[in-house]
Design a protein around this motif. Structure first.
Motif, PDB file in Angstrom:
ATOM      1  N   ILE A   1      -3.103  -9.491  -1.818  1.00 41.78           N
ATOM      2  CA  ILE A   1      -2.163  -8.513  -1.992  1.00 41.78           C
ATOM      3  C   ILE A   1      -2.466  -7.180  -1.370  1.00 41.78           C
ATOM      4  CG2 ILE A   1      -1.126  -6.927  -3.590  1.00 41.78           C
ATOM      5  CD1 ILE A   1      -0.507  -9.898  -3.854  1.00 41.78           C
ATOM      6  N   ILE A   2      -3.641  -6.808  -1.080  1.00 41.01           N
ATOM      7  CA  ILE A   2      -4.060  -5.489  -0.310  1.00 41.01           C
ATOM      8  C   ILE A   2      -3.873  -5.918   1.255  1.00 41.01           C
ATOM      9  CG2 ILE A   2      -6.060  -4.266   0.596  1.00 41.01           C
ATOM     10  CD1 ILE A   2      -5.372  -3.223  -2.144  1.00 41.01           C
ATOM     11  N   ILE A   3      -4.231  -6.958   1.629  1.00 40.72           N
ATOM     12  CA  ILE A   3      -4.130  -7.237   3.160  1.00 40.72           C
ATOM     13  C   ILE A   3      -2.374  -7.372   3.561  1.00 40.72           C
ATOM     14  CG2 ILE A   3      -4.499  -8.828   4.921  1.00 40.72           C
ATOM     15  CD1 ILE A   3      -7.269  -9.377   3.558  1.00 40.72           C
ATOM     16  N   ALA A   4      -2.017  -7.890   2.426  1.00 43.52           N
ATOM     17  CA  ALA A   4      -0.347  -8.038   3.049  1.00 43.52           C
ATOM     18  C   ALA A   4       0.587  -6.973   2.722  1.00 43.52           C
ATOM     19  CB  ALA A   4       0.152  -9.002   1.865  1.00 43.52           C
ATOM     20  N   THR A   5       0.136  -6.120   2.002  1.00 44.19           N
ATOM     21  CA  THR A   5       0.695  -4.677   1.790  1.00 44.19           C
ATOM     22  C   THR A   5       0.487  -3.999   2.902  1.00 44.19           C
ATOM     23  OG1 THR A   5       0.693  -5.108  -0.897  1.00 44.19           O
ATOM     24  CG2 THR A   5       1.215  -2.845   0.193  1.00 44.19           C
ATOM     25  N   THR A   6      -0.930  -3.728   3.097  1.00 42.45           N
ATOM     26  CA  THR A   6      -1.383  -2.832   4.414  1.00 42.45           C
ATOM     27  C   THR A   6      -0.789  -3.454   5.711  1.00 42.45           C
ATOM     28  OG1 THR A   6      -3.421  -2.433   2.897  1.00 42.45           O
ATOM     29  CG2 THR A   6      -3.351  -1.951   5.371  1.00 42.45           C
ATOM     30  N   VAL A   7      -0.760  -4.641   6.006  1.00 39.28           N
ATOM     31  CA  VAL A   7      -0.275  -4.767   7.536  1.00 39.28           C
ATOM     32  C   VAL A   7       1.201  -4.900   7.100  1.00 39.28           C
ATOM     33  CG1 VAL A   7       0.158  -7.116   8.768  1.00 39.28           C
ATOM     34  CG2 VAL A   7      -1.937  -6.865   7.554  1.00 39.28           C
ATOM     35  N   GLY A   8       1.927  -5.112   5.979  1.00 38.68           N
ATOM     36  CA  GLY A   8       3.494  -4.714   6.098  1.00 38.68           C
ATOM     37  C   GLY A   8       3.563  -3.190   6.369  1.00 38.68           C
ATOM     38  N   MET A   9       2.937  -2.462   5.765  1.00 37.79           N
ATOM     39  CA  MET A   9       2.772  -0.925   5.958  1.00 37.79           C
ATOM     40  C   MET A   9       2.757  -0.602   7.607  1.00 37.79           C
ATOM     41  SD  MET A   9       1.009   0.764   2.754  1.00 37.79           S
ATOM     42  CE  MET A   9       1.781   0.711   1.015  1.00 37.79           C
ATOM     43  N   PHE A  10       1.750  -1.035   8.251  1.00 36.26           N
ATOM     44  CA  PHE A  10       1.497  -0.928   9.409  1.00 36.26           C
ATOM     45  C   PHE A  10       2.712  -1.461  10.413  1.00 36.26           C
ATOM     46  CE2 PHE A  10      -3.090  -0.580   8.596  1.00 36.26           C
ATOM     47  CZ  PHE A  10      -3.305   0.839   9.117  1.00 36.26           C
ATOM     48  N   LEU A  11       3.284  -2.560  10.198  1.00 37.92           N
ATOM     49  CA  LEU A  11       4.508  -3.140  10.814  1.00 37.92           C
ATOM     50  C   LEU A  11       5.684  -2.214  10.644  1.00 37.92           C
ATOM     51  CD1 LEU A  11       3.993  -6.907  10.293  1.00 37.92           C
ATOM     52  CD2 LEU A  11       3.393  -5.573  12.097  1.00 37.92           C
ATOM     53  N   SER A  12       5.499  -1.524   9.602  1.00 40.77           N
ATOM     54  CA  SER A  12       6.749  -0.762   9.427  1.00 40.77           C
ATOM     55  C   SER A  12       6.797   0.440  10.302  1.00 40.77           C
ATOM     56  CB  SER A  12       6.863  -0.083   8.015  1.00 40.77           C
ATOM     57  OG  SER A  12       5.740   1.160   7.708  1.00 40.77           O
ATOM     58  N   PHE A  13       5.953   0.708  10.945  1.00 42.13           N
ATOM     59  CA  PHE A  13       5.800   1.869  12.189  1.00 42.13           C
ATOM     60  C   PHE A  13       6.041   1.114  13.746  1.00 42.13           C
ATOM     61  CE2 PHE A  13       2.930   3.658   8.976  1.00 42.13           C
ATOM     62  CZ  PHE A  13       3.431   4.937   8.699  1.00 42.13           C
ATOM     63  N   THR A  14       6.493  -0.117  13.794  1.00 41.51           N
ATOM     64  CA  THR A  14       6.763  -0.826  15.098  1.00 41.51           C
ATOM     65  C   THR A  14       8.251  -1.069  15.021  1.00 41.51           C
ATOM     66  OG1 THR A  14       6.418  -2.870  14.187  1.00 41.51           O
ATOM     67  CG2 THR A  14       4.336  -1.689  14.703  1.00 41.51           C
ATOM     68  N   ARG A  15       8.637  -1.754  16.101  1.00 36.92           N
ATOM     69  CA  ARG A  15       9.911  -2.192  16.019  1.00 36.92           C
ATOM     70  C   ARG A  15      10.419  -3.278  15.258  1.00 36.92           C
ATOM     71  NH1 ARG A  15      10.997  -3.312  22.447  1.00 36.92           N
ATOM     72  NH2 ARG A  15      13.118  -3.527  21.608  1.00 36.92           N
ATOM     73  N   LEU A  16       9.328  -3.832  14.855  1.00 34.16           N
ATOM     74  CA  LEU A  16       9.510  -5.039  13.848  1.00 34.16           C
ATOM     75  C   LEU A  16      10.544  -4.548  12.659  1.00 34.16           C
ATOM     76  CD1 LEU A  16       6.297  -7.008  13.857  1.00 34.16           C
ATOM     77  CD2 LEU A  16       8.504  -7.730  15.050  1.00 34.16           C
ATOM     78  N   ARG A  17      10.327  -3.170  12.447  1.00 33.70           N
ATOM     79  CA  ARG A  17      11.066  -2.434  11.313  1.00 33.70           C
ATOM     80  C   ARG A  17      12.621  -2.783  11.576  1.00 33.70           C
ATOM     81  NH1 ARG A  17      12.593   3.458   9.792  1.00 33.70           N
ATOM     82  NH2 ARG A  17      12.347   3.455   7.660  1.00 33.70           N
ATOM     83  N   ARG A  18      13.214  -2.801  12.694  1.00 34.70           N
ATOM     84  CA  ARG A  18      14.496  -3.076  12.735  1.00 34.70           C
ATOM     85  C   ARG A  18      15.096  -4.588  12.322  1.00 34.70           C
ATOM     86  NH1 ARG A  18      17.270   0.956  15.024  1.00 34.70           N
ATOM     87  NH2 ARG A  18      19.074  -0.466  15.324  1.00 34.70           N
ATOM     88  N   LEU A  19      13.915  -5.471  12.109  1.00 38.69           N
ATOM     89  CA  LEU A  19      14.494  -6.632  11.555  1.00 38.69           C
ATOM     90  C   LEU A  19      14.946  -6.631  10.131  1.00 38.69           C
ATOM     91  CD1 LEU A  19      11.254  -8.912  12.587  1.00 38.69           C
ATOM     92  CD2 LEU A  19      13.799  -9.127  13.468  1.00 38.69           C
ATOM     93  N   GLU A  20      15.048  -5.450   9.464  1.00 38.75           N
ATOM     94  CA  GLU A  20      15.463  -5.121   8.176  1.00 38.75           C
ATOM     95  C   GLU A  20      16.894  -5.296   8.354  1.00 38.75           C
ATOM     96  OE1 GLU A  20      16.720  -4.509   4.556  1.00 38.75           O
ATOM     97  OE2 GLU A  20      14.709  -4.811   5.324  1.00 38.75           O
ATOM     98  N   GLY A  21      17.585  -5.117   9.722  1.00 40.58           N
ATOM     99  CA  GLY A  21      18.991  -5.142   9.906  1.00 40.58           C
ATOM    100  C   GLY A  21      19.297  -6.759   9.762  1.00 40.58           C
TER     101      GLY A  21
END
Length: 416
Positions: A278-298
């Motif tokens: 849980i810790i690793i998955a959540t932490t990596v997801g947080m780091f990815l939110s600062f990258t261009r991958l964030r736009r995959l939310e669209g």
């Protein structure tokens, strides 16, 4: 839980049944048929997705205890969904919620820690045989394991089992108590989430902070929303399950290393593989939110995450065996008093501090349900809020052993 062999034992059939339930619930919830419109005005869809599998488990059609679907969902689908939820995370906005979320979590923990001894004392006044017993059959020993899982989670419950050593029969009764009470409480919180505006009004709570973050996230989603392509969906799933694989790889190496070289850290649940997943998955997801991958939310990253989470909700629901309460009704009374004390304390605290229902529900479930259930309740308010539940539940892992130990000693002191 019951030892009776269920009618359906094939997990493939059970999964098909659970997915059919999810499909039926979501289809009917969008139906214009008057009956369904009135029905879902009372009962939110997420509650049905959770409760109906519990009914099937209770009548013996399926068995959560004999199925591996919950394990698979909690270990594979939950971390993947957390990654997809955190892709669009706005950490600055989440950070603004820390004070109310943290204070409600701490109050929830204290209410559980003190509620257990109070419940034991009250029951001992009119039915001392229910909370009595000697040696390994002393009821307080079993209740201490419930405190472990209600303040922290599974690893904390195991720690209390090893520390206080209740008998096998007593521990089985406590597992049933934990499942029934915690899942009924979760159902009530999910029901409350669908009426959060009305409840916040009764609490005279200022839900502005929660509403603002939901509005900002929804505005961001609408601003980048597009029709997803096959490539989008594959990439989203690749990120979700790729990070999940990375989390498992890290957990498989970190937890055993700590177990060997720093076993004393087990009191913080740092020897638990699930904790690190849980810790690793959540932490990596947080780091990815600062990258261009964030736009995959669209392209629907959080929507796909929600689908994975709803499968988890159905598998959580199939763990609930309502009939198990009749096996030891006396212990059930202790559990009902205990959870009622917890509910009363958090409601009074929310009323006095004008704290929104969201913080009450997530702070409570981060204790009672842990990392598997807290994001479910948080996502009932908005999918993007699921990580808040996870972060609080992880903190529960850290303090759970200490809180449950004190709770156990206090229950021993007041036991007849």
């Amino acid at each position: 839980m019951t030892d009776q062999v269920p009618l359906i034992t094939n997990d493939a059939v059970v999964l098909g049944l659970l997915m059919s339930i999810l499909g039926l619930v979501f289809w009917s919830s969008e139906s214009k048929i008057p009956f369904f419109t009135k029905f879902y005005n009372i009962f939110p869809p997420i509650l049905l997705c959770y409760f109906l599998p519990g009914v099937l488990n209770s009548i013996g059609l399926i068995s959560g205890a004999n199925s591996s679907l919950y394990t698979i969902s909690s270990r594979y689908l939950l971390p993947a969904s957390l990654v997809l939820f955190t892709l669009s995370l706005d950490l600055k906005e989440i950070w603004k919620l820390r004070k109310k979320a943290g204070s409600m979590f701490i109050v929830s923990s204290i209410s559980i820690m003190l509620g257990g001894p109070v419940a034991v004392f009250l029951v001992s006044l009119f039915a001392p045989e229910i909370v009595g017993g000697t040696g390994p059959d002393a009821v307080w020993r079993g209740l201490a394991t419930v405190a472990g899982t209600w303040i922290g989670g599974g690893p904390n419950q195991v720690a209390m089992f090893e520390l206080f050593k209740p008998s096998a029969d007593l521990f089985s009764a406590m597992v049933a108590l934990d499942v029934v009470i915690s899942y009924i409480w979760m159902a009530l919180l999910l029901f409350g989430a669908s009426r959060s505006v009305k409840i916040d009004s009764l609490l005279k709570a200022d839900s502005k902070s929660v509403t603002e973050i939901k509005d900002k996230i929804e505005k961001y989603q609408l601003g980048i929303m597009r029709i997803p392509t096959m490539q989008d969906i594959i990439v989203i799933l690749a990120i979700g399950f790729g990070v999940t694989g990375l989390a498992h790889f890290g957990a498989d190496n970190i937890a055993p290393w700590i177990t060997v070289h720093a076993p004393y850290l087990s009191k913080f649940s740092l020897t638990s593989g699930f904790f690190w997943i849980i810790i690793i998955a959540t932490t990596v997801g947080m780091f990815l939110s600062f990258t261009r991958l964030r736009r995959l939310e669209g392209a629907g990253a959080s929507r796909i995450g929600s689908v994975l989470l709803y499968v988890l909700i159905a598998t959580i629901g199939m763990q609930m065996n309502i009939m198990a309460v009749f096996n030891n009704p006396g212990i059930l009374v202790v559990g009902l008093i205990w959870i009622s004390i917890h509910a009363l304390v958090v409601i009074i605290f929310a009323k006095l501090t004008k704290t929104p229902l969201f913080f009450l529900a997530v702070g409570s479930m981060a204790n009672i349900g842990g990392p598997a259930s807290a994001p479910v309740v948080a996502s009932a308010f908005h999918p993007s809020l699921a990580p808040i539940g996870v972060l609080l539940a992880v903190f529960g892992y850290v303090i759970g052993t200490y809180g449950a130990y004190v709770c156990g000693l206090l229950m021993q002191a007041v036991s007849p």
